[in-house]
Design a protein around this motif. Sequence first.
Motif, mmCIF file in Angstrom:
data_model
loop_
_atom_site.group_PDB
_atom_site.id
_atom_site.type_symbol
_atom_site.label_atom_id
_atom_site.label_comp_id
_atom_site.label_asym_id
_atom_site.label_seq_id
_atom_site.Cartn_x
_atom_site.Cartn_y
_atom_site.Cartn_z
ATOM 1 N N GLU A 130 0.909 -1.369 0.236
ATOM 2 C CA GLU A 130 0.159 0.050 0.263
ATOM 3 C C GLU A 130 1.301 1.280 0.412
ATOM 4 O O GLU A 130 0.231 2.322 -0.846
ATOM 5 N N ALA A 131 2.340 1.065 0.889
ATOM 6 C CA ALA A 131 2.748 2.491 0.654
ATOM 7 C C ALA A 131 3.273 2.162 -0.743
ATOM 8 O O ALA A 131 3.529 3.580 -1.178
ATOM 9 N N MET A 132 3.533 1.666 -1.314
ATOM 10 C CA MET A 132 4.192 1.754 -2.841
ATOM 11 C C MET A 132 3.628 2.384 -3.786
ATOM 12 O O MET A 132 3.604 3.618 -4.050
ATOM 13 N N LYS A 133 1.934 2.023 -3.041
ATOM 14 C CA LYS A 133 1.228 2.264 -3.964
ATOM 15 C C LYS A 133 0.838 3.939 -3.658
ATOM 16 O O LYS A 133 0.503 4.194 -4.990
ATOM 17 N N LEU A 134 0.969 4.181 -2.670
ATOM 18 C CA LEU A 134 0.620 6.028 -2.733
ATOM 19 C C LEU A 134 2.215 6.368 -3.262
ATOM 20 O O LEU A 134 2.040 7.509 -4.005
ATOM 21 N N GLU A 135 3.342 5.671 -3.131
ATOM 22 C CA GLU A 135 4.027 6.436 -3.616
ATOM 23 C C GLU A 135 3.970 6.346 -4.659
ATOM 24 O O GLU A 135 4.608 7.504 -5.791
ATOM 25 N N SER A 136 3.824 5.559 -5.929
ATOM 26 C CA SER A 136 3.742 5.525 -7.467
ATOM 27 C C SER A 136 2.238 6.556 -8.044
ATOM 28 O O SER A 136 2.616 7.138 -8.125
ATOM 29 N N ALA A 137 1.307 6.852 -6.498
ATOM 30 C CA ALA A 137 0.097 7.960 -6.738
ATOM 31 C C ALA A 137 1.317 9.383 -7.177
ATOM 32 O O ALA A 137 0.908 10.002 -7.746
ATOM 33 N N LEU A 138 1.669 9.481 -5.981
ATOM 34 C CA LEU A 138 2.654 11.028 -5.623
ATOM 35 C C LEU A 138 3.118 11.174 -6.475
ATOM 36 O O LEU A 138 3.203 12.402 -6.526
ATOM 37 N N ALA A 139 4.172 10.452 -6.848
ATOM 38 C CA ALA A 139 5.449 10.479 -8.176
ATOM 39 C C ALA A 139 4.721 11.044 -9.428
ATOM 40 O O ALA A 139 5.622 11.308 -10.228
ATOM 41 N N LYS A 140 3.126 10.650 -10.073
ATOM 42 C CA LYS A 140 2.434 10.641 -10.961
ATOM 43 C C LYS A 140 2.361 12.720 -10.753
ATOM 44 O O LYS A 140 2.277 12.747 -11.874
ATOM 45 N N LEU A 141 2.525 13.234 -9.685
ATOM 46 C CA LEU A 141 1.699 14.664 -9.595
ATOM 47 C C LEU A 141 2.606 15.686 -9.872
ATOM 48 O O LEU A 141 3.913 15.010 -9.127
ATOM 49 N N ARG A 142 2.296 16.643 -10.164
ATOM 50 C CA ARG A 142 3.037 17.494 -10.758
ATOM 51 C C ARG A 142 2.810 19.264 -10.884
ATOM 52 O O ARG A 142 3.862 20.022 -10.654
ATOM 53 N N MET A 143 1.012 19.063 -10.300
ATOM 54 C CA MET A 143 0.860 19.862 -10.301
ATOM 55 C C MET A 143 1.753 20.578 -8.093
ATOM 56 O O MET A 143 2.058 20.489 -8.051
ATOM 57 N N PRO A 144 1.836 21.940 -8.212
ATOM 58 C CA PRO A 144 2.495 22.786 -7.452
ATOM 59 C C PRO A 144 0.877 22.180 -5.651
ATOM 60 O O PRO A 144 1.858 22.673 -5.051
ATOM 61 N N ARG A 145 -0.085 21.832 -6.233
ATOM 62 C CA ARG A 145 -1.109 21.858 -5.318
ATOM 63 C C ARG A 145 -1.356 20.121 -4.955
ATOM 64 O O ARG A 145 -1.404 19.986 -6.191
ATOM 65 N N ARG A 146 -1.314 19.891 -3.997
ATOM 66 C CA ARG A 146 -1.099 18.212 -4.235
ATOM 67 C C ARG A 146 -2.130 17.882 -2.776
ATOM 68 O O ARG A 146 -1.221 18.446 -1.304
ATOM 69 N N ILE A 147 -2.919 16.801 -2.831
ATOM 70 C CA ILE A 147 -3.089 16.219 -1.429
ATOM 71 C C ILE A 147 -3.218 14.675 -1.337
ATOM 72 O O ILE A 147 -2.897 13.986 -2.880
ATOM 73 N N ALA A 148 -3.163 14.127 -0.065
ATOM 74 C CA ALA A 148 -3.349 12.675 0.126
ATOM 75 C C ALA A 148 -4.317 12.612 0.737
ATOM 76 O O ALA A 148 -4.969 12.996 1.775
ATOM 77 N N MET A 149 -5.594 11.526 0.155
ATOM 78 C CA MET A 149 -5.941 10.400 0.757
ATOM 79 C C MET A 149 -6.181 8.871 1.263
ATOM 80 O O MET A 149 -6.044 8.438 0.212
ATOM 81 N N LEU A 150 -6.276 8.500 2.124
ATOM 82 C CA LEU A 150 -6.449 7.335 2.335
ATOM 83 C C LEU A 150 -7.493 7.115 3.733
ATOM 84 O O LEU A 150 -7.852 7.358 3.493
ATOM 85 N N HIS A 151 -7.661 6.145 4.029
ATOM 86 C CA HIS A 151 -8.485 5.376 4.780
ATOM 87 C C HIS A 151 -7.064 5.527 5.880
ATOM 88 O O HIS A 151 -7.830 5.151 7.281
ATOM 89 N N TYR A 152 -7.033 4.184 6.248
ATOM 90 C CA TYR A 152 -5.894 3.995 7.633
ATOM 91 C C TYR A 152 -4.896 5.313 7.389
ATOM 92 O O TYR A 152 -4.277 6.180 6.670
ATOM 93 N N SER A 153 -4.892 5.947 8.807
ATOM 94 C CA SER A 153 -3.516 6.250 9.001
ATOM 95 C C SER A 153 -2.011 6.726 9.068
ATOM 96 O O SER A 153 -1.767 5.374 9.404
ATOM 97 N N PRO A 154 -1.913 7.707 8.717
ATOM 98 C CA PRO A 154 0.070 7.493 8.529
ATOM 99 C C PRO A 154 0.707 7.640 9.672
ATOM 100 O O PRO A 154 1.121 8.204 9.795
ATOM 101 N N ILE A 155 0.119 8.383 11.050
ATOM 102 C CA ILE A 155 0.409 9.044 11.870
ATOM 103 C C ILE A 155 0.063 8.794 12.734
ATOM 104 O O ILE A 155 -1.531 8.198 12.375
ATOM 105 N N ALA A 156 0.585 8.587 14.281
ATOM 106 C CA ALA A 156 -0.067 7.914 15.409
ATOM 107 C C ALA A 156 -1.056 9.093 15.960
ATOM 108 O O ALA A 156 -1.979 9.221 17.021
ATOM 109 N N GLY A 157 -0.986 10.091 15.467
ATOM 110 C CA GLY A 157 -1.048 11.725 16.292
ATOM 111 C C GLY A 157 -3.086 11.418 15.928
ATOM 112 O O GLY A 157 -3.410 12.475 16.720
#
Length: 259
Positions: A143-170
Amino acid sequence: MPKSATHVRFAVVGDIHVNKDSGGTLRGFFAQASEAADALLLCGDLTDYGTAEEAHILADELGAVSVPIIAVLGNHDYESGTPEVVVETLTRAGVRVLDGEACEIEGVGIAGIKGFAGGYGRGSLGAWGEPAIKMFVQEALHEAMKLESALAKLRMPRRIAMLHYSPIAGTIQGEPLEIFPFLGSSRLEEPLLRYPVDAVFHGHAHRGTLEGKTINGVPVFNVAKPLLTRSRPDRPPFLLYELPREPVEEAQGTLVATP
């Protein structure tokens, strides 16, 4: 709320958990979110058991939305073993369901995945021992590799990520400590450090915390609908987030008070 000429607004919510009795109960909610935003983002657990019936009810309720809809699936959408049915039904209704892909809404790039569990920091489960443990960790890495692949495709200056599971404990603080390893994984944070975004949205932790930050200071928002309902009873249970339409380097996204 009138649309903004200077900012792109996103209405964001997860954990809707549509069931067989949800018909007719969400159209007003979705219409309100649509009126306030330029796009609706759905962060998983769209259905309760991942059945075709629930997916059709959700698709019908989303008929009240007049703006683009972007979604990722959650663990509940896999419960019946046919997540592809949920995806197919929503896709026919005009929803863009992301699973390691990226898309663009009015100049803002969006990367989306479901994510997976595994724990955080020194408490992360390691790929050692029984094959079942190694498979569990491999799913988190995948899943982390899929997120990295998706993020790498973004070339625009404004970017957001959406997930179901949390990437941080906070943003899972408030949940029982014993279930922290099942609410997300810091492995999902690693791609966000290599490919920084303006904001991250996730759900899953119904009793978590509304906002936290990645190691590099990116805001992370827990948009689980039960949490939004309980924490902000005076507002509609979706998060309204905006980003500048023009790629101004120093500008940051902001929360918007919903009516």
